[in-house]
Design an enzyme around this catalytic site. Structure first.
Site, PDB file in Angstrom:
ATOM      1  CB  CYS A  71      -4.519  10.215 -13.239  1.00 32.20           C
ATOM      2  SG  CYS A  71      -6.229   9.749 -13.091  1.00 32.20           S
ATOM      3  NE  ARG A 102       1.079   9.200 -10.724  1.00 30.75           N
ATOM      4  CZ  ARG A 102       1.342  10.209  -9.918  1.00 30.75           C
ATOM      5  NH1 ARG A 102       2.566  10.386  -9.471  1.00 30.75           N
ATOM      6  NH2 ARG A 102       0.418  11.067  -9.560  1.00 30.75           N
ATOM      7  CD1 TRP A 123      -6.219   3.557 -10.050  1.00 31.93           C
ATOM      8  CD2 TRP A 123      -7.227   5.197  -8.911  1.00 31.93           C
ATOM      9  NE1 TRP A 123      -6.620   3.051  -8.837  1.00 31.93           N
ATOM     10  CE2 TRP A 123      -7.236   4.032  -8.110  1.00 31.93           C
ATOM     11  CE3 TRP A 123      -7.803   6.355  -8.391  1.00 31.93           C
ATOM     12  CZ2 TRP A 123      -7.796   3.998  -6.849  1.00 31.93           C
ATOM     13  CZ3 TRP A 123      -8.361   6.320  -7.123  1.00 31.93           C
ATOM     14  CH2 TRP A 123      -8.350   5.142  -6.374  1.00 31.93           C
ATOM     15  CG  ASN A 158      -3.589  13.234 -11.061  1.00 32.10           C
ATOM     16  OD1 ASN A 158      -4.505  12.705 -10.441  1.00 32.10           O
ATOM     17  ND2 ASN A 158      -2.348  13.255 -10.608  1.00 32.10           N
ATOM     18  N   GLY A 159      -6.936  14.195 -10.880  1.00 29.42           N
ATOM     19  CA  GLY A 159      -7.651  14.874  -9.788  1.00 29.42           C
ATOM     20  C   GLY A 159      -9.141  14.628  -9.911  1.00 29.42           C
ATOM     21  CD  GLU A 214       3.377  -2.503   6.023  1.00 22.55           C
ATOM     22  OE1 GLU A 214       2.353  -1.866   6.248  1.00 22.55           O
ATOM     23  OE2 GLU A 214       3.968  -2.457   4.942  1.00 22.55           O
ATOM     24  CE  LYS A 243       2.793  -3.821   1.821  1.00 23.45           C
ATOM     25  NZ  LYS A 243       2.932  -2.651   2.591  1.00 23.45           N
ATOM     26  CD  GLU A 259      -0.611  -3.070  -0.056  1.00 29.44           C
ATOM     27  OE1 GLU A 259      -1.161  -2.044  -0.458  1.00 29.44           O
ATOM     28  OE2 GLU A 259       0.400  -3.034   0.664  1.00 29.44           O
ATOM     29  CG  HIS A 300     -10.586  -8.863  24.801  1.00 26.43           C
ATOM     30  ND1 HIS A 300     -11.140  -9.037  26.046  1.00 26.43           N
ATOM     31  CD2 HIS A 300      -9.256  -8.678  25.011  1.00 26.43           C
ATOM     32  CE1 HIS A 300     -10.205  -8.940  26.972  1.00 26.43           C
ATOM     33  NE2 HIS A 300      -9.043  -8.729  26.362  1.00 26.43           N
ATOM     34  CE  LYS A 330       4.860   3.295  -4.225  1.00 27.25           C
ATOM     35  NZ  LYS A 330       4.892   2.310  -3.129  1.00 27.25           N
TER      36      LYS A 330
HETATM   37  C1  F6R Z   1       0.529   0.079   1.168  1.00 27.32           C
HETATM   38  C2  F6R Z   1       0.759   1.431   0.705  1.00 27.32           C
HETATM   39  C3  F6R Z   1      -0.211   2.481   1.096  1.00 27.32           C
HETATM   40  C4  F6R Z   1       0.521   3.800   1.361  1.00 27.32           C
HETATM   41  C5  F6R Z   1      -0.490   4.926   1.617  1.00 27.32           C
HETATM   42  C6  F6R Z   1       0.201   6.228   1.955  1.00 27.32           C
HETATM   43  O1  F6R Z   1       1.507  -0.803   0.712  1.00 27.32           O
HETATM   44  O2  F6R Z   1       1.692   1.696  -0.003  1.00 27.32           O
HETATM   45  O3  F6R Z   1      -0.959   2.099   2.191  1.00 27.32           O
HETATM   46  O4  F6R Z   1       1.366   3.630   2.457  1.00 27.32           O
HETATM   47  O5  F6R Z   1      -1.276   5.109   0.473  1.00 27.32           O
HETATM   48  O6  F6R Z   1       1.060   6.617   0.943  1.00 27.32           O
HETATM   49  P1  F6R Z   1       2.248   7.624   1.203  1.00 27.32           P
HETATM   50  O7  F6R Z   1       3.205   6.990   2.137  1.00 27.32           O
HETATM   51  O8  F6R Z   1       2.826   7.867  -0.162  1.00 27.32           O
HETATM   52  O9  F6R Z   1       1.653   8.860   1.792  1.00 27.32           O
END
Ligand code: F6R
Length: 616
Positions: free
Chosen positions: A2, A27, A75, A101-102, A489, A493, A496, A512, A611
């Protein structure tokens, strides 16, 4: 997560609020809303499911006047993402409106109690429960808004950042926070105030920002001094920070998506990240946190790294870097597991908290736990002034500028760059890296931005390749050593933003179990750059090719061996073993991006993702 925006002052609030919501879109959210108090005392509330632009359409043609207002991107946590549950909510009497938010964890119990006192609810949200509790407290004890907010917040368990307006005090917004971020922008001579979940909606109006701390309540009133209290109404000193936010950094800069812009930003922002820290004339890395905490860092019993998601992948690279250059044992933990594991951590340990946003609830809690147990906390954070940065004892910002695309790209390479500088700086102080290796490493690090630029020139080639894989349902990503976290990673990517199932594995683990998945319909991305385990990964590649897996390989320039095995290869420049993640991850970012675009998906705001994950 949010996002909250608020304004009180002399200007029309609506355009400021809408612009602020757009800046918080990164976000991640599923609905949006705005509440405005007009000159004649009407409270006008508009809400829409989906984008902020839907909200603008909804409000068009209606009364959007007023110099005070609050707005929100939601959100969903409690209740489906629909208009009924979208914020702002309105209290039973219609006098109060609030955004939040929360998560209020005891919302169920409070809702039942309020029902017995005659309250009914229009939404399924925990936010409405908190708002009705504020109203109940206000009516029962005949309190002003700030006092009723304080009294109600004492009864809630959970996390909140809230902004509340009362029709009876039409120039005032009461805001409060616990575990969810909230910033207040202070205009000239306290004439106007901006409220937001982070500084980005405030940028361009003022650079004077107050970050509320946990369990603080602020009365934000135009033309009046900002008053902050704790939950017991004790006055708290107002600490204003000067924050420089470059507005151009919030633009897409001609790219179709923030994610692509941020991928292409990497050479420039990594130069920024190193600038002033790698001193070529002196052939030294200078990190003020290492200078100031030299003794604790070099004499630490061990290091721990706590983080989530992409930042956790950076931590896996950091572990290898620190162990190689500093010979200090490093443990890496998911922050969400660490905080509930009763970890053995205490004085003599250094806990590195790695976070792009600096607001991730799990990482913040891990930091608080490490601090309580006597460890030193070292933050590696992007968002300046964020909660994790403030909760750390010391740290190094990655300085890659705001990351707007939900899928992290430049923050990952920024974190990796800082971790490499840190490992070299501490290793040199500790005497575990010799001068010759140190100087060679410095030189290699300095060349990374140019090498990334060369990989970015292959954008069209990778785009063409991506078209061949859009119909795939599964992917495997395999790497070893420094490239193993890059495999994780790359898979993250892809899943997501393209919603294709993808797994990352250390390549030798294939035999394995996961090798059972390999057939002619399974793309397998190998990270086969020239590094210390190159020969080993060739054997793993042969094993996959023998089972008709479709091999796509990231290789070092001029590699001819892999060309003979793989269906496609993407070349990247040679670099030192310890820096290979910084080059091998770039094609994977582009591959995921182009597959998602080809599938017509919303790359910058993928479904279900936020985000800044400010709830646990
Ligand atoms: C993936 C991504 C998330 C963040 C995770 C931690 O692309 O962005 O996996 O890396 O939510 O977020 P931060 O780094 O803001 O603590």
């Amino acid at each position: 997560m949010c996002g909250i925006v608020g304004y009180t002052g002399c200007r029309e609030a609506y355009p400021i609020l809408i612009k602020g919501l757009h800046r918080l879109e990164y976000r991640g959210y599923d609905s949006a809303g705005v509440a405005l108090l007009s000159e004649n005392g009407n409270l006008n509330i508009y809400k829409a499911v989906g984008k902020v632009s839907n909200l603008e359409q909804q409000a068009a043609g209606h009364d959007c006047s007023g110099t005070i207002g609050i707005a929100h991107t939601r959100w969903a946590t409690h209740g489906a993402p629909n208009e009924r549950n979208a914020h702002p909510h309105i209290s039973q009497s219609g006098a109060l409106t609030m955004v939040h938010n929360g998560i209020i964890e005891n919302a169920g119990v409070l809702r039942d109690q309020l029902r017995t006192r005659g309250f009914s609810f229009r939404s399924d949200t925990d936010t409405e429960v908190l708002l009705q509790l504020i109203e109940y407290t206000r009516q029962k004890h005949n309190l002003d808004l700030a006092s009723s907010v304080r009294a109600a917040l004492k009864k809630v368990i959970g996390a909140y950042a809230i902004a509340v307006i009362d029709k009876d005090t039409p120039d005032t917004i009461v805001v409060a926070r616990k575990s969810s971020p909230l910033a207040i922008g202070v205009g000239e001579a306290d004439s106007e105030f901006f409220i937001a979940s982070d500084a980005s909606p405030i940028a361009g109006y003022t650079n004077r920002i107050v970050y509320l701390k946990d369990e603080e309540v602020a009365v934000v009133r135009k033309d009046h001094e900002l008053v902050i209290t704790d939950l017991n109404a004790g006055r708290v000193d107002v600490q204003t920070k000067e924050v420089d936010l470059d507005l151009t950094m919030l633009d897409k800069g001609g790219f179709p998506h923030f994610m692509l812009k941020e991928i292409f930003d990497q050479p420039a922002v990594l130069r920024d990240c190193m600038r002033g820290r790698i001193l070529p004339a002196h052939k030294r890395i200078v990190l003020s946190a290492v200078t100031e905490h030299r003794e604790e860092l070099i004499h630490a019993k061990r290091y721990l790294m706590v983080s989530c998601g992409t930042s956790w992948h950076a931590a896996l690279i950091g572990k290898q870097l620190i162990e190689q250059f500093c010979r200090i044992p490093v443990e890496v933990a998911y922050a969400s597991e660490f905080r509930y594991s009763d970890p053995v951590v205490g004085p003599g340990d250094v806990v590195f908290a790695i976070s792009q946003s600096g607001e991730t609830a799990d990482t913040l809690s891990a930091v608080q736990m490490a601090t309580e147990r006597g460890a030193m906390v070292f933050g590696i954070v992007n968002a300046v002034g964020s909660s994790i940065a403030r909760a750390s004892d010391t740290g190094t910002y990655i300085h890659v500028g705001p990351e707007i695309g939900v899928a992290s790209t430049k923050a990952f390479t920024g974190q990796t760059t800082v971790l490499a500088m840190l490992a070299l700086a501490i290793g040199r102080e500790k005497g575990t890296v010799n001068e010759e290796d140190y100087l060679a490493a410095l030189d290699e690090l300095g060349q990374i931005p140019d090498k990334i630029s060369r990989i970015l020139e292959k954008n069209d080639e990778i785009k063409a390749l991506a078209q061949k894989y859009t119909d795939k349902k599964n992917f495997l990503y395999l790497g070893r050593g420094m490239n193993y976290p890059v495999a994780l990673e790359g898979a993250l990517k892809l899943k997501e933003i393209s919603y294709i199932h993808a797994e990352g594995y250390p390549a030798a683990e294939m035999k394995h179990g996961p090798i059972a998945l390999v057939d002619e319909d399974m793309p397998v991305v190998f990270l086969a750059t020239h590094h210390n385990l190159y020969e080993k990964i060739l054997s793993n590649m042969q094993e996959v090719a023998a089972r008709k897996g479709r091999v796509l390989a990231i290789v070092s320039e001029g590699d001819t061996v892999v060309r003979g095995i793989a269906e496609h290869v993407i070349e990247v420049p040679h670099t030192a073993n310890f820096l290979c993640p910084l080059v091998s991850v770039i094609p994977l970012q582009l591959l995921a991006y182009h597959i998602a675009v080809a599938k017509g998906l919303d790359v910058d705001q993928p479904r279900n993702l936020a985000k800044s994950v400010t709830v646990e």
